[in-house]
Every structure is written in C-alpha cells, then in structure tokens.
Scaffold this active site. Structure first.
Site, PDB file in Angstrom:
ATOM      1  N   HIS A  29       0.839  -1.194   0.000  1.00 61.88           N
ATOM      2  CA  HIS A  29       0.000   0.000   0.000  1.00 61.88           C
ATOM      3  C   HIS A  29       0.878   1.250   0.000  1.00 61.88           C
ATOM      4  CE1 HIS A  29      -2.100  -3.332   1.991  1.00 61.88           C
ATOM      5  NE2 HIS A  29      -3.231  -2.800   1.538  1.00 61.88           N
ATOM      6  N   ASP A 157      -9.651   6.737   7.383  1.00 60.77           N
ATOM      7  CA  ASP A 157     -11.104   6.660   7.249  1.00 60.77           C
ATOM      8  C   ASP A 157     -11.627   5.279   7.624  1.00 60.77           C
ATOM      9  OD1 ASP A 157     -11.906   9.336   5.948  1.00 60.77           O
ATOM     10  OD2 ASP A 157     -10.262   8.673   4.665  1.00 60.77           O
ATOM     11  N   GLY A 158     -10.931   4.240   7.191  1.00 61.04           N
ATOM     12  CA  GLY A 158     -11.392   2.883   7.473  1.00 61.04           C
ATOM     13  C   GLY A 158     -11.457   2.591   8.955  1.00 61.04           C
ATOM     14  N   ILE A 189     -10.408   8.668   0.967  1.00 62.04           N
ATOM     15  CA  ILE A 189     -10.287   7.581  -0.009  1.00 62.04           C
ATOM     16  C   ILE A 189     -10.299   6.240   0.714  1.00 62.04           C
ATOM     17  CG2 ILE A 189      -8.716   6.452  -1.656  1.00 62.04           C
ATOM     18  CD1 ILE A 189     -10.007   8.868  -2.866  1.00 62.04           C
ATOM     19  N   GLU A 398     -17.998  -4.720  24.149  1.00 61.54           N
ATOM     20  CA  GLU A 398     -17.142  -5.902  24.263  1.00 61.54           C
ATOM     21  C   GLU A 398     -15.884  -5.822  23.401  1.00 61.54           C
ATOM     22  OE1 GLU A 398     -21.348  -7.185  25.207  1.00 61.54           O
ATOM     23  OE2 GLU A 398     -20.389  -6.025  23.613  1.00 61.54           O
ATOM     24  N   HIS A 460     -28.771 -16.542  23.903  1.00 63.71           N
ATOM     25  CA  HIS A 460     -27.825 -16.361  24.999  1.00 63.71           C
ATOM     26  C   HIS A 460     -27.115 -17.663  25.383  1.00 63.71           C
ATOM     27  CE1 HIS A 460     -29.570 -12.443  25.295  1.00 63.71           C
ATOM     28  NE2 HIS A 460     -28.991 -12.152  26.443  1.00 63.71           N
TER      29      HIS A 460
END
Length: 640
Positions: A29, A157-158, A189, A398, A460
């Site tokens: 990247h 952003d992610g 982006i 959690e 549950h």
C-alpha cells in the site's frame, strides 16, 4: 527543529522508500505512507522515544492503526535507528523478513502492538492511555511524575468507520484521557473509491459529542501540523487532529486516486515523482545523508531522555513511588492466598472469589466487565474505580474492551482481565485472536457457559463457542468443573506469560469433585475416577463432569466398569506428551465425550461425542438438559 526545506526532503525520503518497498515486493500500500509522510516528519520532532531501548516504560506510544501503512512504519523505524537496515526494507513482505505485510509486535523492534484489522489500533491506543493513567495514579506524586508520556495514534477513514472505534473513543472521552492524541489521515479515499460512496457523517461533531477536543490542519503544511500537535499536547481531554491529506502525495497522476491505495505505483510514475522532487530517479531505497542524520537525532535524544528518567528514579524523595512501581512490575504470585471450597457452587462464583484473592496480592491485576460484573462476579471488592482503582467500567462495549486490555497487557507492568457472557465473546473475537497471535497475556472471563443459561434462550446459549476458541492457536480455554479446578486453572494461566487464557464458567451450581486418581488439572486433563478393567472412558469438562460421574455410577450398577476423565483445558491437555495422555485415557476402552455444546474437537480423543446438534431453547436449565439428551438415562441409552 528542522526548517521546512529539510522537512520536505525528509518527507520525500519516506515517500520514496515506501514506494520502492511496494514496487519491489509487487505488493502493498503506497498511498497512505506517501500521504502521511509530512505528518510523520513533524511528529518525529515531538515524539519521546529511545531507539536504543524500545521498551522504555515512559516512552511515548505510537500506534499505527492502519496496518496498511507499513511502508511508513518500516521507513520510520529504519530512519530513526531501530535496527532495520535498507536490506530489510528490500525484503518487504517476503518470507521470514523483519518487514512483514502488517506490523507485528515482538517481530520488528519499535512496533508497539500488532495491528491489521482496521479499528483495532484506535482501541489499542485508548488502552495504552488507560494503562498509563492507572500506572501514573499508583506511582506519581504532586512533585514527581514517573509516568508522563503521550500516546499517539495514526488512523484513517477505514479505522473510523469500524464500530470498534466508536466504542473505544467513547470510553476515551468519558475517562478524559488527556494524553491521547489521534491523528486522522483524512484523505477521503478507501479501496472502492471516494468516501462519499459510504459515509457522510460529521466526524468533528461525532468526536466532540464524545468529549474530545477536535483540531484540524492541512496535512501537508508543516507549520500547521506542528501547531496542531503542540496544542493537542496541552489539552485536558483526548484530541483528534483531522489532518486533511492527499493519498499518494507526490505520485503524479496517481496522486489522490484510490488506485494508489493497495497496488504498486509502477516504475515510471515513481521515477517521475523522484525527478520532480529533486531525487535521482535511478536510485532506489535512497535517503540523502543530511535527511538521515536529522532522523537519527532520535537516538541521542531518546537515550538522553531515558537516562534522565532513570536518574530521577534514584532520588531519595521517590523511594515510596519506586517501591510502588517495583510492585507493579514484579508480581509475586506466592503472595496469593487462594480460597478453598467446601460446597457445591457455580464456577462463576468460585471464579469471583479467586479474582479477588489475586487482586489483593497483585497490585498490577485489574479489569472489568462489559456491564455484567454482578452476573460475571468480577467486581473487585474494596479496590476502587479506574483510574485510581482497579475496577474498570467498560460499558456495553465488548470489542473495544478486549482490544483496550490487549494494549494494557503490553504496556508493561499490568495484568488485565475482561469479562462478559460467553455467547457475547462473538463481539470480541477479533481482539481475542490478536491476543493469541501476538502472545498477549489477557485473561478473559466468560460466564453462562452452556444451555444451562436457561430461560434467556438460544440467543444467549453458547453452542459453538468452545469449539471456536479451542481451535485458536496459543489460546487456552479453561472450563472448570468446580472451585478446585478453577484455582488450578488460574495458577497455571498466571504463569503462561505469552498466552491469553479464557475461564468459561457456569451459571448453575456444580458439585465438588472427588480427588483425582492420575495427573492433575494443571496439565489440562486428569483421570478423575477409575475402575479396574474399565471398558468405557467418559470425558467431559465443566458441568458435564458431574454428569459423567453419575453415568459411571449407573454403569457400575449394570456391571460395566468405567473411567471418568476431567478435561478443564482441552488445549493444554492435547499439548501433553503422548505418554501422559495415554496414562489418563485408556486406549483399550470405548471413549465417549460428553459436552453440552458442539464438541466436534473431541473426536481427536473420543470414539463418540454426545453433544449439541442444534441451538438451545428457552426453559429452566434442568428441562433443557433433559430435552437435549444430557441426563444419565439418555446417555446410557446412547452408549449402550
């Protein structure tokens, strides 16, 4: 402080190292490292760290939440002098290199924590900040602060789209973590294109509503970046710096394009970019000497800062504070006075008593629940509330809870636990996986362990969860059958400093077990009851061990001798040498495992598994065990 011309040369050095790394690997990247290069250069001027000693306790923590920014990460650790060499950068993403595809703690010097799945690093940064606040509350005084560092996080952003960041940042704002600075690489982006495709919320308003101070700057203007970080360091609450950047800054036609996010730029584009910046387009992995020298100032500055800190520890007025720090850093397990148990009880109750015994002996032991401490029995009595005390109120969060605790465990002197219902471990599985992958000693307390939950029904009642976590490497699932096994589980888990452990506890009362015949619980499994000439071996964990003992009695009445094996930790048991396993499980017997869960992993040890083939139902626990075949009579019929 460097002038802006030098800063530009330093930033371009980062850009082209990252671009060359991805190009040579033909994978990676380049966009984020190139877009963040200017921010990284200025941050270098503020960061307090020591490349000679990456584990210095009072260093600033720097978390790269976007693990895809590895080109930036490794470039910086090379430039700062953490031991990476150019040859390591050339081996980016290659087998057994020091520069894997995403940063891994313990593998590359300087990496504070393993990130990769987006959002984890944001929660980890919150965890580092919370750890520093707790340790500071124990060892700082009005006149001397042994712990006074900052925590920085670079995210994109992610990271902020992932739900875990909402949870973690809410906790941070609530606790007013004033040493936490998150720098948001706002290049708008993601992989699929512009963020307009998927998100339109007001990030500033979101963070302000969570109690953060929000600053904004041009992420390519050095003076604006510097001013923002300087102001953030003075804040009385956590700070988000929105750094408006351009992805792949300096990459010509790919500048600002989502195509630069996760693919090599191409030789021609890189060469043109270098030429435009005044770098030799023919040179790869090149850093100008004056730029490298400026980055390497971190070595001398960091070493001096740590030596001054160590000197301050030796001053007479700090003796009491030093003792407190030493007690945190060197837990003495021999001081733990474990409780004894003389009656039937739920293992969530016995576990709660054990937690309190450990906390009384170890000042580094702290934790909390996802709003379930009355049910999980995890409240530490008379221990106060975070940050001065040891009960942490995580709220119903959690995933963030577990990721925060991962960072607290890696901070240095702390031993954190977290807790929720076993079925809700689904919400924190990614963090549990990172704990196992990284070798983080976090203690997970999970109660309401089976269809024994009863009336709350199938939503549950955990069915597949034991199998899921037993399948996780370097993760030890303890399902004790009584208080004594519970003590043995904790005694063993505390010594496993490079592994997380989970304690899966019952809601319903379980009878005290007799003394074992061969082996012990600390090895994961042991022979609990035996008969001469046994033809059947019954194996179980947790609440089903008591059932197995009753089945053995019924078999004896029918003239069928049987053994019973208790396996409180399946993961640890199968790691034992074959001779030990053979001494516990007689290979010449018919081997039957009983578990009120899926239990498919038992086929490694058993000829037959009596388990759950469906989800549970809503009814009192006793009725459910009968409905799903977990009574003595039903099991006798199945093994006939």
């Amino acid at each position: 402080m460097a002038d802006n011309n030098m800063r530009q040369k330093m930033a371009n050095s980062i850009r082209f190292l990252a671009a060359d790394m991805v190009q040579q690997a033909n994978s990676g990247h380049p966009g984020a490292p190139m877009g963040l290069a200017d921010v990284a250069v200025v941050l270098s001027e503020h960061l307090k760290h020591n490349p000679k000693n990456p584990s210095w306790l009072n260093r600033d923590r720097l978390v790269f939440s976007g693990g895809h920014a590895t080109g930036l990460i490794y470039s910086l650790y090379y430039l700062w002098g953490y031991g990476l060499e150019i040859e390591d950068l050339k081996q980016f993403r290659q087998l057994d290199s020091l520069t894997p595809g995403h940063p891994e703690f313990g593998h590359t010097a300087g990496v504070e924590i393993t990130t990769g799945p987006l959002g984890q690093g944001v929660a980890n940064a919150v965890g580092f900040s919370m750890a520093s606040k707790f340790v500071g509350a124990q060892v700082n005084s009005e006149t001397a602060k042994l712990i006074d560092h900052n925590v920085y996080c670079l995210c994109g952003d992610g990271d902020l789209e992932e739900g875990i960041s909402y949870e973690a940042c809410s906790i941070a704002g609530h606790n007013k973590l004033d040493n936490l600075i998150v720098i948001y690489d706002s290049n708008r982006i993601t992989i699929e294109g512009n963020t307009d495709l998927s998100i339109s919320e007001d990030i500033r308003a979101r963070f302000e509503s969570q109690g953060w101070e929000v600053l904004e700057c041009n992420g390519h203007d050095y003076d604006e970046i510097d001013a923002a970080i300087t102001q953030a360091k003075k804040a009385d609450r956590p700070v988000l710096i929105i750094a408006n950047t351009i992805i792949a800054k300096g990459a010509g036609e790919l500048e600002g394009s989502h195509h630069s996010h996760g693919a090599p730029l191409g030789e021609e584009i890189i060469a043109n970019a270098k030429k435009g910046a005044g770098f030799d387009p023919e040179k790869k992995f090149f850093v100008p000497e004056d730029a490298l020298a400026r980055f390497r100032c971190a070595i001398e500055a960091g070493d001096l800062a740590e030596r001054e800190w160590i000197h301050s520890l030796k001053t007479a007025p700090l003796m009491e504070q030093n003792e407190a720090l030493d007690a945190l850093q060197n837990p003495d397990f021999s001081r733990i006075e474990y409780p004894t148990f003389d009656k039937a009880d739920a293992t969530r109750n016995t576990n709660g008593k054990i937690l309190n015994a450990i906390a009384r002996a170890l000042p580094s032991f702290l934790g909390g629940s996802a709003d379930l401490s009355p049910s999980n029995k995890t409240y530490l009595n008379d221990m106060g509330t975070f940050p001065k005390g040891r009960n942490i109120y995580f709220g119903i969060r959690e995933h963030a809870m577990a990721s925060i605790a991962n960072a607290m465990a890696l901070y240095g002197p702390l031993m954190p636990f977290t807790s929720t219902f076993f079925v809700f471990s689904d919400y924190l599985k990614p963090a549990a996986r990172i704990a196992a992958l990284t070798g983080i000693q976090q203690f997970f307390v999970w109660t309401h362990d089976s269809i024994g939950v009863g009336e709350d029904g199938p939503t549950h009642q955990p069915i597949e969860h034991l199998s899921q976590f037993r399948a996780l490497p370097n993760f030890y699932v303890w399902r004790p059958a009584d208080g004594r096994e519970n003590v043995a589980a904790w005694q063993t888990a505390l010594e496993m400093r490079k592994s997380p452990s989970a304690f899966v506890c019952s809601r319903q009362s379980l009878a005290l077990l007799p003394d074992g015949v061969v082996g012990d619980a600390s090895r994961g499994g042991y022979l609990l009851a035996s008969d001469n000439d046994a033809v059947i071996t019954l194996m179980a964990s947790g609440s089903e061990v008591e059932l197995a003992l009753h089945v053995k009695e019924a078999l004896n009445e029918k003239g069928v001798p049987a053994n019973v094996v208790s396996v409180p930790c399946y993961d640890l048991f199968i790691e034992q040498d074959q001779a030990y396993i053979d001494s516990i499980i007689d290979k010449n017997t018919k081997r039957v495992a009983i578990e009120a869960a899926r239990g498919l992993e038992w086929y490694r040890l058993a000829d037959e598994v009596i388990g759950m083939d469906s989800f549970g139902a809503s009814a009192p626990a006793a009725q459910l065990f009968e409905k799903f075949g977990f009574t003595v009579e039903q099991i006798l019929e199945k093994i006939k």
